[in-house]
Write a protein that holds these residues in place. Sequence first.
Motif, PDB file in Angstrom:
ATOM      1  N   LEU A   1     105.483   9.200 -42.619  1.00  0.00           N
ATOM      2  CA  LEU A   1     106.870   8.734 -42.572  1.00  0.00           C
ATOM      3  C   LEU A   1     106.937   7.355 -41.935  1.00  0.00           C
ATOM      4  CD1 LEU A   1     109.915   9.708 -42.943  1.00  0.00           C
ATOM      5  CD2 LEU A   1     109.809  10.251 -40.497  1.00  0.00           C
ATOM      6  N   ASN A   2     107.789   6.489 -42.477  1.00  0.00           N
ATOM      7  CA  ASN A   2     107.997   5.179 -41.863  1.00  0.00           C
ATOM      8  C   ASN A   2     108.908   5.348 -40.654  1.00  0.00           C
ATOM      9  OD1 ASN A   2     108.256   2.510 -41.204  1.00  0.00           O
ATOM     10  ND2 ASN A   2     108.980   1.840 -43.209  1.00  0.00           N
ATOM     11  N   GLU A   3     108.337   5.241 -39.483  1.00  0.00           N
ATOM     12  CA  GLU A   3     109.100   5.430 -38.257  1.00  0.00           C
ATOM     13  C   GLU A   3     109.987   4.235 -37.936  1.00  0.00           C
ATOM     14  OE1 GLU A   3     105.541   5.948 -36.116  1.00  0.00           O
ATOM     15  OE2 GLU A   3     105.572   8.143 -36.191  1.00  0.00           O
ATOM     16  N   GLN A   4     109.760   3.102 -38.624  1.00  0.00           N
ATOM     17  CA  GLN A   4     110.558   1.888 -38.392  1.00  0.00           C
ATOM     18  C   GLN A   4     110.925   1.244 -39.734  1.00  0.00           C
ATOM     19  OE1 GLN A   4     108.787  -0.581 -35.059  1.00  0.00           O
ATOM     20  NE2 GLN A   4     107.109   0.861 -35.324  1.00  0.00           N
ATOM     21  N   PRO A   5     111.797   1.884 -40.529  1.00  0.00           N
ATOM     22  CA  PRO A   5     112.115   1.346 -41.859  1.00  0.00           C
ATOM     23  C   PRO A   5     112.744  -0.038 -41.832  1.00  0.00           C
ATOM     24  CG  PRO A   5     113.593   3.155 -41.281  1.00  0.00           C
ATOM     25  CD  PRO A   5     112.502   3.151 -40.264  1.00  0.00           C
ATOM     26  N   ARG A   6     113.427  -0.378 -40.751  1.00  0.00           N
ATOM     27  CA  ARG A   6     114.025  -1.724 -40.671  1.00  0.00           C
ATOM     28  C   ARG A   6     112.939  -2.797 -40.726  1.00  0.00           C
ATOM     29  NH1 ARG A   6     116.691   1.138 -36.544  1.00  0.00           N
ATOM     30  NH2 ARG A   6     118.898   1.587 -36.945  1.00  0.00           N
ATOM     31  N   LYS A   7     111.766  -2.448 -40.212  1.00  0.00           N
ATOM     32  CA  LYS A   7     110.665  -3.414 -40.204  1.00  0.00           C
ATOM     33  C   LYS A   7     110.219  -3.751 -41.627  1.00  0.00           C
ATOM     34  CE  LYS A   7     107.652  -3.072 -36.845  1.00  0.00           C
ATOM     35  NZ  LYS A   7     106.464  -2.651 -36.042  1.00  0.00           N
ATOM     36  N   SER A   8     110.371  -2.809 -42.558  1.00  0.00           N
ATOM     37  CA  SER A   8     110.024  -3.079 -43.955  1.00  0.00           C
ATOM     38  C   SER A   8     110.880  -4.212 -44.507  1.00  0.00           C
ATOM     39  CB  SER A   8     110.227  -1.821 -44.805  1.00  0.00           C
ATOM     40  OG  SER A   8     109.385  -0.781 -44.385  1.00  0.00           O
ATOM     41  N   PHE A   9     112.172  -4.178 -44.199  1.00  0.00           N
ATOM     42  CA  PHE A   9     113.081  -5.228 -44.671  1.00  0.00           C
ATOM     43  C   PHE A   9     112.760  -6.554 -43.998  1.00  0.00           C
ATOM     44  CE2 PHE A   9     115.270  -1.352 -45.718  1.00  0.00           C
ATOM     45  CZ  PHE A   9     115.926  -1.637 -46.903  1.00  0.00           C
ATOM     46  N   ARG A  10     112.488  -6.518 -42.703  1.00  0.00           N
ATOM     47  CA  ARG A  10     112.174  -7.740 -41.974  1.00  0.00           C
ATOM     48  C   ARG A  10     110.886  -8.367 -42.479  1.00  0.00           C
ATOM     49  NH1 ARG A  10     111.342  -6.251 -36.285  1.00  0.00           N
ATOM     50  NH2 ARG A  10     111.009  -8.486 -36.016  1.00  0.00           N
ATOM     51  N   ALA A  11     109.881  -7.519 -42.745  1.00  0.00           N
ATOM     52  CA  ALA A  11     108.594  -8.030 -43.232  1.00  0.00           C
ATOM     53  C   ALA A  11     108.741  -8.601 -44.632  1.00  0.00           C
ATOM     54  CB  ALA A  11     107.549  -6.917 -43.219  1.00  0.00           C
ATOM     55  N   MET A  12     109.431  -7.891 -45.512  1.00  0.00           N
ATOM     56  CA  MET A  12     109.594  -8.370 -46.885  1.00  0.00           C
ATOM     57  C   MET A  12     110.435  -9.637 -46.922  1.00  0.00           C
ATOM     58  SD  MET A  12     108.580  -7.873 -49.895  1.00  0.00           S
ATOM     59  CE  MET A  12     108.979  -8.819 -51.375  1.00  0.00           C
ATOM     60  N   ALA A  13     111.369  -9.787 -46.007  1.00  0.00           N
ATOM     61  CA  ALA A  13     112.208 -10.986 -45.958  1.00  0.00           C
ATOM     62  C   ALA A  13     111.395 -12.232 -45.623  1.00  0.00           C
ATOM     63  CB  ALA A  13     113.328 -10.804 -44.935  1.00  0.00           C
ATOM     64  N   GLN A  14     110.200 -12.041 -45.008  1.00  0.00           N
ATOM     65  CA  GLN A  14     109.346 -13.192 -44.728  1.00  0.00           C
ATOM     66  C   GLN A  14     108.766 -13.775 -46.013  1.00  0.00           C
ATOM     67  OE1 GLN A  14     109.380 -14.200 -41.458  1.00  0.00           O
ATOM     68  NE2 GLN A  14     110.765 -12.425 -41.373  1.00  0.00           N
ATOM     69  N   HIS A  15     108.724 -12.968 -47.057  1.00  0.00           N
ATOM     70  CA  HIS A  15     108.271 -13.446 -48.368  1.00  0.00           C
ATOM     71  C   HIS A  15     109.469 -14.074 -49.084  1.00  0.00           C
ATOM     72  CE1 HIS A  15     104.301 -11.475 -48.174  1.00  0.00           C
ATOM     73  NE2 HIS A  15     104.921 -10.476 -47.578  1.00  0.00           N
ATOM     74  N   SER A  16     109.964 -15.161 -48.527  1.00  0.00           N
ATOM     75  CA  SER A  16     111.226 -15.736 -49.001  1.00  0.00           C
ATOM     76  C   SER A  16     111.159 -16.202 -50.450  1.00  0.00           C
ATOM     77  CB  SER A  16     111.651 -16.904 -48.101  1.00  0.00           C
ATOM     78  OG  SER A  16     110.612 -17.864 -47.994  1.00  0.00           O
ATOM     79  N   SER A  17     109.986 -16.588 -50.930  1.00  0.00           N
ATOM     80  CA  SER A  17     109.873 -17.021 -52.328  1.00  0.00           C
ATOM     81  C   SER A  17     110.039 -15.843 -53.288  1.00  0.00           C
ATOM     82  CB  SER A  17     108.520 -17.697 -52.568  1.00  0.00           C
ATOM     83  OG  SER A  17     107.450 -16.762 -52.467  1.00  0.00           O
ATOM     84  N   GLN A  18     109.865 -14.632 -52.781  1.00  0.00           N
ATOM     85  CA  GLN A  18     109.979 -13.422 -53.603  1.00  0.00           C
ATOM     86  C   GLN A  18     111.226 -12.608 -53.277  1.00  0.00           C
ATOM     87  OE1 GLN A  18     107.314 -13.051 -55.920  1.00  0.00           O
ATOM     88  NE2 GLN A  18     106.992 -15.072 -55.029  1.00  0.00           N
ATOM     89  N   TRP A  19     111.949 -12.999 -52.247  1.00  0.00           N
ATOM     90  CA  TRP A  19     113.050 -12.183 -51.725  1.00  0.00           C
ATOM     91  C   TRP A  19     114.329 -12.431 -52.536  1.00  0.00           C
ATOM     92  CZ3 TRP A  19     113.295  -7.790 -49.836  1.00  0.00           C
ATOM     93  CH2 TRP A  19     114.209  -7.357 -48.889  1.00  0.00           C
ATOM     94  N   VAL A  20     114.249 -12.118 -53.832  1.00  0.00           N
ATOM     95  CA  VAL A  20     115.384 -12.268 -54.740  1.00  0.00           C
ATOM     96  C   VAL A  20     116.130 -10.940 -54.830  1.00  0.00           C
ATOM     97  CG1 VAL A  20     114.359 -14.147 -56.061  1.00  0.00           C
ATOM     98  CG2 VAL A  20     113.835 -11.789 -56.688  1.00  0.00           C
ATOM     99  N   TRP A  21     117.264 -10.951 -55.508  1.00  0.00           N
ATOM    100  CA  TRP A  21     118.174  -9.800 -55.465  1.00  0.00           C
ATOM    101  C   TRP A  21     117.525  -8.493 -55.923  1.00  0.00           C
ATOM    102  CZ3 TRP A  21     119.425  -6.964 -59.788  1.00  0.00           C
ATOM    103  CH2 TRP A  21     119.136  -7.553 -61.035  1.00  0.00           C
ATOM    104  N   PHE A  22     116.707  -8.540 -56.988  1.00  0.00           N
ATOM    105  CA  PHE A  22     116.157  -7.275 -57.487  1.00  0.00           C
ATOM    106  C   PHE A  22     115.084  -6.716 -56.558  1.00  0.00           C
ATOM    107  CE2 PHE A  22     113.957 -10.694 -59.789  1.00  0.00           C
ATOM    108  CZ  PHE A  22     112.619 -10.391 -59.592  1.00  0.00           C
ATOM    109  N   ARG A  23     114.408  -7.592 -55.795  1.00  0.00           N
ATOM    110  CA  ARG A  23     113.441  -7.069 -54.827  1.00  0.00           C
ATOM    111  C   ARG A  23     114.154  -6.534 -53.585  1.00  0.00           C
ATOM    112  NH1 ARG A  23     110.062 -11.257 -56.881  1.00  0.00           N
ATOM    113  NH2 ARG A  23     108.305 -10.328 -58.015  1.00  0.00           N
TER     114      ARG A  23
END
Length: 261
Positions: A220-242
């Motif tokens: 289980l992901n004990e810190q799901p908010r971290k998934s959003f924060r980590a993926m947001a660092q990939h700003s070139s890929q952080w488009v609406w569908f992702r």
Amino acid sequence: MAWFLIISSVIVLWVASLCKILHGSYSPPKGTFLNNLKDGGSINKRNVLLVVAHPDDESMFFTPTINYLTTRGHNIHILCLSIGDADGKGITRKEELYQASAILKVPHQQVKVLDHPDLQDGFGEVWNHNILALIIEEEINSYGIDLIITFDNYGVSGHCNHCDVHYGVMKLLHASSQRKIEAWELVSTNIFRKYSGPVDIWLSSLYPMQCSHEVLHCLLNEQPRKSFRAMAQHSSQWVWFRKLFVGFSSYTYVNTLRKMK
């Protein structure tokens, strides 16, 4: 009226599942994944290598596993086998991976991103499994790796690069020199489960019971908010569908790992 009741039930289940995760009141089946104890009672720390194909794979698919490992003190390395240059943004994406890894508590010096001429990002780009096995073996020998985590043979999305990474690890495992290396693969789910978001924590907990012939662990992901924060660092890929993918993907909330043979 029937459709209204169905939709309302789904929403209630979704919200309830998310609340269970966020408030830590859900406990997946008690497993022993990397929880072997030393004589003194402390957990035996492992040197783990996460092998992925592109920058952002670690954030979109593996954050439950990464969070599980880092919070328990295991030493995790990330090997990314391409810079993800299909759209000409490879240099940027490489730096984004380092930024995301910092969010995920993986030290910069334990993240390696390759730009090998024979391992270029793209659908239809076939990667040589022998080359992959040799690269992974070099990483294992350099850092004393004793456990590998990677994609299964479908690679979550069916992307050929993900699948090739799996077969590269399999090639290595079947080599006589690396038979003692333990390896686990991320189980790909059907499309219903894939986009069921936090609801999949319940389905994933039942899955190992249905596959008694396989060695499986539900993390289980004990810190799901971290998934959003980590993926947001990939700003070139952080488009609406992702953004939608990370919100609705079950891989944000839970990973099922299966032991590779």
